[in-house]
Design a protein around this motif. Structure first.
Motif, short mmCIF file in Angstrom:
data_model
loop_
_atom_site.label_atom_id
_atom_site.label_comp_id
_atom_site.label_asym_id
_atom_site.label_seq_id
_atom_site.Cartn_x
_atom_site.Cartn_y
_atom_site.Cartn_z
N GLU A 1 -14.98 11.19 -1.21
CA GLU A 1 -16.13 10.28 -1.37
C GLU A 1 -16.46 9.57 -0.06
N PHE A 2 -15.47 9.48 0.81
CA PHE A 2 -15.68 8.84 2.11
C PHE A 2 -15.67 9.88 3.24
N ASP A 3 -15.84 11.14 2.86
CA ASP A 3 -15.81 12.24 3.83
C ASP A 3 -14.50 12.26 4.60
N LEU A 4 -13.43 12.02 3.91
CA LEU A 4 -12.11 12.06 4.53
C LEU A 4 -11.28 13.14 3.86
N SER A 5 -10.54 13.89 4.66
CA SER A 5 -9.56 14.81 4.11
C SER A 5 -8.39 13.98 3.60
N PRO A 6 -7.53 14.56 2.76
CA PRO A 6 -6.37 13.82 2.28
C PRO A 6 -5.54 13.24 3.42
N VAL A 7 -5.30 14.03 4.43
CA VAL A 7 -4.47 13.54 5.54
C VAL A 7 -5.17 12.43 6.31
N GLN A 8 -6.47 12.56 6.47
CA GLN A 8 -7.22 11.49 7.14
C GLN A 8 -7.16 10.20 6.33
N ALA A 9 -7.27 10.34 5.01
CA ALA A 9 -7.19 9.15 4.15
C ALA A 9 -5.81 8.51 4.26
N SER A 10 -4.77 9.34 4.25
CA SER A 10 -3.42 8.81 4.38
C SER A 10 -3.26 8.08 5.71
N THR A 11 -3.81 8.67 6.76
CA THR A 11 -3.71 8.05 8.08
C THR A 11 -4.38 6.69 8.09
N LEU A 12 -5.56 6.62 7.50
CA LEU A 12 -6.31 5.38 7.51
C LEU A 12 -5.60 4.29 6.70
N THR A 13 -5.02 4.68 5.56
CA THR A 13 -4.34 3.67 4.76
C THR A 13 -3.05 3.19 5.43
N ARG A 14 -2.45 4.05 6.23
CA ARG A 14 -1.22 3.63 6.92
C ARG A 14 -1.50 2.70 8.08
N LEU A 15 -2.66 2.82 8.67
CA LEU A 15 -2.99 2.03 9.85
C LEU A 15 -3.47 0.64 9.44
N GLU A 16 -2.54 -0.27 9.35
CA GLU A 16 -2.92 -1.63 9.00
C GLU A 16 -3.60 -2.30 10.18
#
Lengths: 153, 153
Positions: free
Chosen positions: A43-58
């Motif tokens: 929904e945000f044009d993110l691949s699963p890995v990209q989403a994981s990366t973004l959530t990890r980056l506080e």
DNA sequence: TATTGTTATACTCTATAACTATA
DNA sequence: TATAGTTATAGAGTATAACAATA
């Protein structure tokens, strides 16, 4: 526990015990919810890995590329490409570390932080299966899993 | 709930409620256990998708390629390659359906069934976090998640 | 010498679109 | 016409190995 799971454990002649039974339903739960994660990211044009990366980056807490590789449990060479694509979209940025000039620190940009916030809000929407449980069950589930997480792994 | 999660929800000014709290820990659990799945599959030289395919294919119950595509929630065109590789290893096989000659049914071979059994046994090993819980917690976790799964989704 | 990140390479997964063979 | 599966294509994720810059 599903019939399939029950048949499987009986095939191996195991006496499951509550730990195995609890894990079996948890596994089934994780399996069914995986596509939800993929959809939410998409929904945000993110691949699963990209989403994981973004959530990890506080925000406010940059991490090294190697740290991200560890968090994603993938080889460091992959991180280059993953970071390249997120950086090209202006969601994160590389900064040189002061102490060690080999290290590059990753930080979310303001734009990335906004997307991250919306992504997390979307991911945190409870699915029907959880929302439909009694509040007593919900609290018990929260407390038991919290105890499990505190014991790590 | 982790401090990060708590900060995130407070940033959006939500009053979580037990459903959101239970889901948050479940999400965290899902995140931490994902690499376990990848590792377990890799022990059998299977990619995550190949492992998912093998676990879905119950012996004695062939399914159509399109059904597998739905189960994997991926496009039908991907299934061709995934099945090709598993078939090349002699783990599964394509059979024509009697009624509709367009449809190809997938079934595990005896070799595939043996690998599948070992894979499932490996996947069903409870992680330390679950094994370390009290038996009371384990039973409660099993029962609550079973109720959640029965309500579908 | 060892480590961090990059590049080169090869393979797999993924979606979209065009194709085939059936229906 | 519509459907099941395939092929062609392109992009992204993945691991391994070799490399540059830095320690």
């Amino acid at each position: 526990m599903s019939q399939a799971t029950r048949r499987e454990t009986s095939q191996t002649n195991e006496v499951p015990g509550p730990a195995a039974e609890a894990w079996a339903v948890l596994l089934e739960f994780l399996r069914r919810q995986r596509s939800r994660y993929v959809e939410a990211a998409a929904e945000f044009d993110l691949s699963p890995v990209q989403a994981s990366t973004l959530t990890r980056l506080e925000p406010e807490t940059p991490i090294a590329m190697s740290t991200l590789a560890g968090a994603l449990s993938c080889d460091a060479s992959n991180v280059t490409g993953i970071v390249d694509r997120l950086e090209a979209r202006g969601l994160i940025e590389r900064k040189s570390a002061d102490q060690d000039r080999r290290v590059k620190m990753l930080a979310v940009t303001p734009k990335g932080a906004r997307l991250r916030r919306r992504l997390l809000a979307r991911l945190h929407e409870p699915p029907e299966s959880i929302a439909a449980l009694s509040r007593t069950d919900q609290r018990a589930l929260r407390d038991i899993l919290t105890r499990a997480l505190e014991r790590n792994s």
